[in-house]
Design an enzyme around this catalytic site. Structure first.
Site, PDB file in Angstrom:
ATOM      1  N   ASN A  86      39.739 -21.191 -58.128  1.00 51.11           N
ATOM      2  CA  ASN A  86      39.468 -22.582 -57.844  1.00 51.11           C
ATOM      3  C   ASN A  86      40.587 -23.451 -58.416  1.00 51.11           C
ATOM      4  OD1 ASN A  86      38.012 -24.953 -57.105  1.00 51.11           O
ATOM      5  ND2 ASN A  86      36.101 -23.816 -57.364  1.00 51.11           N
ATOM      6  N   HIS A 116      53.823 -18.453 -80.540  1.00 50.51           N
ATOM      7  CA  HIS A 116      55.090 -18.569 -81.256  1.00 50.51           C
ATOM      8  C   HIS A 116      54.939 -18.040 -82.673  1.00 50.51           C
ATOM      9  CE1 HIS A 116      57.085 -21.112 -78.218  1.00 50.51           C
ATOM     10  NE2 HIS A 116      55.843 -21.499 -77.963  1.00 50.51           N
ATOM     11  N   THR A 162      38.891 -14.898 -77.328  1.00 54.90           N
ATOM     12  CA  THR A 162      39.923 -14.532 -78.291  1.00 54.90           C
ATOM     13  C   THR A 162      40.040 -13.023 -78.489  1.00 54.90           C
ATOM     14  OG1 THR A 162      38.366 -14.690 -80.126  1.00 54.90           O
ATOM     15  CG2 THR A 162      39.612 -16.690 -79.563  1.00 54.90           C
ATOM     16  N   LYS A 163      39.057 -12.263 -77.947  1.00 56.87           N
ATOM     17  CA  LYS A 163      39.085 -10.804 -78.100  1.00 56.87           C
ATOM     18  C   LYS A 163      38.512 -10.173 -76.847  1.00 56.87           C
ATOM     19  CE  LYS A 163      34.773 -10.822 -80.703  1.00 56.87           C
ATOM     20  NZ  LYS A 163      34.113 -10.470 -81.938  1.00 56.87           N
ATOM     21  N   LYS A 180      24.643 -11.519 -73.513  1.00 54.99           N
ATOM     22  CA  LYS A 180      23.707 -10.492 -73.059  1.00 54.99           C
ATOM     23  C   LYS A 180      24.419  -9.507 -72.139  1.00 54.99           C
ATOM     24  CE  LYS A 180      21.605 -12.452 -68.896  1.00 54.99           C
ATOM     25  NZ  LYS A 180      20.330 -12.783 -68.279  1.00 54.99           N
TER      26      LYS A 180
END
Length: 182
Positions: A86, A116, A162-163, A180
Site C-alpha cells: 500500500n 550507524h 526489533t527482533k 498470540k
C-alpha cells in the site's frame, strides 16, 4: 567484493571512502525514479514501467506497489510474486530486503536495514531484513535491521519490530511482543 556486496555482508562501510561513490550514484538514481513515480499520474500504465526501471526488471508482474514510495537501494531488494504494498512505503535497503511471495504491506510502513556506528557516524552497519511468505504488515509498522518475519505472521499496526518474529504468530507494540499464535 563490490560496495553492494559489502553492505549486504554486514561489514562496516565508511561513507566517506571513494568506493561509496557508486552507492551514492545508485541512491540518486533511485531517488529520481521514486520522484517520477510519486509525481506521475496514478495510472498503472504510467507507474508500472517506472517501477520496472527502479527494480531493474526484477519486479514480478503479479506484484503491485502503490505510490508514493521511497526506496534508496532498489538493487538490494528482492520482491516475490503476488506481493501487495500500500502507499507510503519507505525502505532503507542498503543491507538487503527480501520480501517473499504473498506478502501484504499496509500504508506508511518503514523497513530499515542500516544503522550507524555510535562513535563514527560516517560508518554504516547493515543487517538484512527477510519477510517470509504470506506475512501481513499493518499500517505504520517499522521493521528494524536484521529482522526475519516468519511465514504467515501478522505485524500489528504501529508495531516496532526489533527482533525476529516466529511463523504463524501475531506481534504488536513498541517494541513488538508476542500477542498470540495463529
Amino acid at each position: 567484493m563490490n560496495i553492494f556486496e559489502k553492505l549486504r555482508s554486514g561489514a562496516d562501510v565508511d561513507m566517506a571512502t571513494p568506493e561509496y561513490v557508486v552507492a551514492i550514484q545508485h541512491m540518486t538514481e533511485c531517488n529520481n525514479l521514486c520522484f517520477k513515480i510519486n509525481t506521475s499520474e496514478p495510472k498503472p500504465e504510467v507507474i508500472r514501467p517506472l517501477e520496472e526501471q527502479l527494480f531493474e526488471g526484477r519486479l514480478d508482474a503479479t506484484s503491485y506497489l502503490m505510490p508514493p514510495l521511497q526506496i534508496d537501494f532498489a538493487c538490494q531488494m528482492n520482491i516475490g510474486q503476488h506481493v501487495f504494498v500500500n502507499h507510503s512505503l519507505t525502505c532503507m535497503a542498503a543491507g538487503g530486503i527480501t520480501i517473499d511471495d504473498g506478502v501484504m504491506i499496509g500504508p506508511n510502513v518503514r523497513i530499515v536495514t542500516d544503522n550507524h556506528d555510535f562513535t563514527n557516524r560516517m560508518v554504516l552497519r547493515c543487517k538484512p531484513v527477510h519477510i517470509c511468505r504470506n506475512v501481513w504488515i499493518g499500517v505504520g509498522a517499522i521493521i528494524l535491521p536484521g529482522v526475519t518475519i516468519g511465514e504467515n505472521a501478522v505485524i500489528a499496526a504501529g508495531a516496532v519490530v526489533t527482533k525476529d518474529v516466529a511463523p504463524n504468530t501475531i506481534v504488536g507494540g513498541n517494541p513488538a511482543k508476542f500477542i498470540k499464535n495463529l
